[in-house]
Design an enzyme around this catalytic site. Structure first.
Site, PDB file in Angstrom:
ATOM      1  N   VAL A   1       0.838  -1.200   0.000  1.00 52.70           N
ATOM      2  CA  VAL A   1       0.000   0.000   0.000  1.00 52.70           C
ATOM      3  C   VAL A   1       0.876   1.254   0.000  1.00 52.70           C
ATOM      4  O   VAL A   1       0.530   2.274  -0.608  1.00 52.70           O
ATOM      5  CB  VAL A   1      -0.967  -0.003   1.197  1.00 52.70           C
ATOM      6  CG1 VAL A   1      -1.822   1.264   1.208  1.00 52.70           C
ATOM      7  CG2 VAL A   1      -1.867  -1.243   1.154  1.00 52.70           C
ATOM      8  N   GLY A   2       2.020   1.186   0.669  1.00 50.17           N
ATOM      9  CA  GLY A   2       2.939   2.315   0.667  1.00 50.17           C
ATOM     10  C   GLY A   2       3.375   2.701  -0.739  1.00 50.17           C
ATOM     11  O   GLY A   2       3.514   3.880  -1.064  1.00 50.17           O
TER      12      GLY A   2
ATOM     13  N   GLU B   1       6.084   4.571   6.947  1.00 55.42           N
ATOM     14  CA  GLU B   1       6.489   3.598   7.971  1.00 55.42           C
ATOM     15  C   GLU B   1       5.770   2.311   7.628  1.00 55.42           C
ATOM     16  O   GLU B   1       4.561   2.200   7.808  1.00 55.42           O
ATOM     17  CB  GLU B   1       6.100   4.119   9.365  1.00 55.42           C
ATOM     18  CG  GLU B   1       6.829   3.405  10.487  1.00 55.42           C
ATOM     19  CD  GLU B   1       6.200   2.080  10.867  1.00 55.42           C
ATOM     20  OE1 GLU B   1       6.700   1.040  10.375  1.00 55.42           O
ATOM     21  OE2 GLU B   1       5.226   2.077  11.618  1.00 55.42           O
TER      22      GLU B   1
ATOM     23  N   CYS C   1       4.459  -2.977  14.732  1.00 57.63           N
ATOM     24  CA  CYS C   1       5.431  -2.675  13.676  1.00 57.63           C
ATOM     25  C   CYS C   1       6.828  -3.086  14.105  1.00 57.63           C
ATOM     26  O   CYS C   1       7.606  -3.610  13.306  1.00 57.63           O
ATOM     27  CB  CYS C   1       5.404  -1.186  13.340  1.00 57.63           C
ATOM     28  SG  CYS C   1       3.862  -0.627  12.599  1.00 57.63           S
TER      29      CYS C   1
END
Length: 493
Positions: A192-193, A210, A244
């Site tokens: 998606v980044g 991130e 994360c």
């Protein structure tokens, strides 16, 4: 929404830091006095335990506010820069100017902290903020968003400065492409980044990405197992592994690997899992049901290629909901998908470091597309640092886990598939600003004029003679050369 935030920001950007601190103190006061309520909302919407909510949502948010209150203004003060001898009559500095309106695309794993994180740094640096929350935690995000609006209103400021939008991928796409959004902060998957970058590219809009991690925790042969086993448990199973910077690869040196597995196996097997709103539980639920399917596929692939499941390894069907059993997996090798793909679930993957070799360990840790955080445990902090300093990660901790983010003066972020850009620390706060280089006259009445030798119309002989005189005077390395340079400046000037 972005236009409403932009209009409110025209006033907000001129507020003093004292006024901004008042808003943050109002937020801090509310959070501290509503800990139980906020933790309960997080548990209801994301399935985490209330203790995990306190550690990962409340503690980190309060520390972010405290850090901004104590250091934010200093980090955004003008930064003086040295001038060279040729420009000794000038003063140079960098100033940090609000960008305008920040667009935030927040993930679902920590709905309270992710709602406030960029709002806090955004408004403290003088910006408006529009947040697109995850569609999986919209319910609690609406509540947390209203806390921010109420804090602004309580202090006499326009609550429209902060906006919240909900929805699916199309909403995020619209936010990225909105002409009133000046910068995007995205937290999510690498896939998606890339879409976020692609959407921002036609507008040359800056982004901070991130994108998660595959963090390594290393136990050297000189550790005491009774001391490090609790860290392995916390690193792998906090928030049911949906972190994360959670530990996804546990590198254990060969001489202690067998004892480590025997010592931790029962602890993993006896973790209590269930609804976090009732009896005491150690692990809650997965936020998304499809995440259980992904975890199962990774575990099955690992087992098919030789990994051993000591406990867990499947969905928890003893309770209704989206639960995956806390799992201990050993014999993990680089041929397995789980070596390089982010799990984001309650899986402890044990990797044996052959021969207790530090160099081999470094190579194994770096054999990964991600590079967010890492940690090494050793009886010698110097050995831990020597190993960890070779990791290709954005963050490292010796003999501890997860404290980088609790020290909010440090920047948070990674390399490779973990993304780029930073938030937290002075670097993160300044990333909410335009870094503008400024030069002004230092001495009243003394200003720069263009010498006739290089003024238009040009005389090449005169201009080159004068210019070479400048070069020799300021950059030549002999005294005689500098004397000749002065003569040439007088001659051609």
């Amino acid at each position: 929404m972005a236009l409403r935030s932009k209009n409110a920001q025209q006033v907000w950007k001129s507020t003093t830091f004292a006024q901004r601190r008042r808003v943050l103190r109002t937020l801090q006061k509310y959070v501290v006095s509503h800990v139980d309520e906020i933790c309960l909302l997080c548990a209801k919407d994301s399935g985490k335990t209330q203790v995990d909510a306190l550690l990962g949502e409340i503690l980190t948010t309060c520390e972010k506010i405290r850090t901004l209150l104590h250091h934010g203004e200093t980090w955004l003060e003008r930064s003086p820069r040295e001038v060279n001898p040729m420009m000794m009559h000038k003063t140079a500095y960098v100033e940090y100017v609000p960008l305008g309106v920040l667009g935030i695309i927040a993930p679902w794993n920590y709905p309270f902290h992710n709602m406030l994180n960029h709002v806090l740094s955004g408004i403290f640096s003088g910006n408006g903020v529009v947040t697109k929350c995850s569609e999986h935690t919209s319910w609690s995000s609406m509540y947390f968003h209203n806390i921010c609006r109420a804090a602004l209103e309580e202090n006499g400021f326009d609550p429209d400065l902060v906006q919240l939008c909900t929805g699916m991928a199309e909403t995020g796409k619209a936010l990225v492409e909105c002409p009133h959004i000046d910068k995007i902060f995205f937290t999510g998957s690498p896939n998606v980044g890339r879409h976020v970058m692609k959407g921002a590219a036609p507008f040359l809009k800056p982004v901070v990405l991130e994108l998660g991690g595959k963090d390594a925790m290393v136990f050297c042969d000189d550790v005491k197992l009774n001391e490090v086993i609790p860290w392995a448990m916390r690193g792998c199973f906090q928030n049911c592994g949906q972190n994360c910077c959670g530990v996804e690869r546990l590198f254990v040196y060969e001489s202690i690997a067998k004892d480590f597995i025997n010592g931790i196996k029962d602890k993993v097997a006896t973790l209590r899992q269930g609804c976090p709103l009732g009896d005491d539980v150690d692990c809650g639920a997965m936020v998304m049901d499809q995440q259980c399917d992904l975890i199962q596929a990774l575990v099955d692939d690992a087992v098919a290629k030789g990994a051993i499941v000591h406990c867990g390894g499947k969905r928890n069907t003893t309770t209704l909901g989206q639960f995956y059993q806390p799992t201990l997996l050993s014999g993990v090798t680089s041929e397995m998908r789980i070596w390089k793909e982010e799990v984001f679930g309650p899986i402890m993957c044990v990797v044996v470091v052959p021969g207790d070799n530090d160099d081999v360990c470094v190579n194994m840790v770096n054999d990964c597309p991600f590079g967010l955080g890492s940690s090494v445990y050793s009886a010698s902090k110097y050995r831990a640092l020597a190993i960890g300093s070779q990791f290709n990660t954005g963050m490292f901790t010796a003999n501890d886990f997860g404290v980088n983010y609790l020290i909010q003066s440090l920047p948070f972020g990674g390399v490779k598939e973990s993304g780029f850009g930073r938030f937290a620390g002075p670097e993160g706060l300044r990333s909410c600003c335009l870094e503008r280089s400024m030069v002004i006259d230092r001495i009243p009445g003394v200003k720069t004029t263009i010498p006739g030798a290089i003024d238009y119309p040009m005389n090449t002989t005169q201009g080159m003679g004068f210019g070479k005189g400048l070069v020799e005077l300021f950059y030549g390395d002999t005294l005689w050369g500098k004397v000749k340079a002065i003569v040439n400046l007088i001659r051609y000037g």
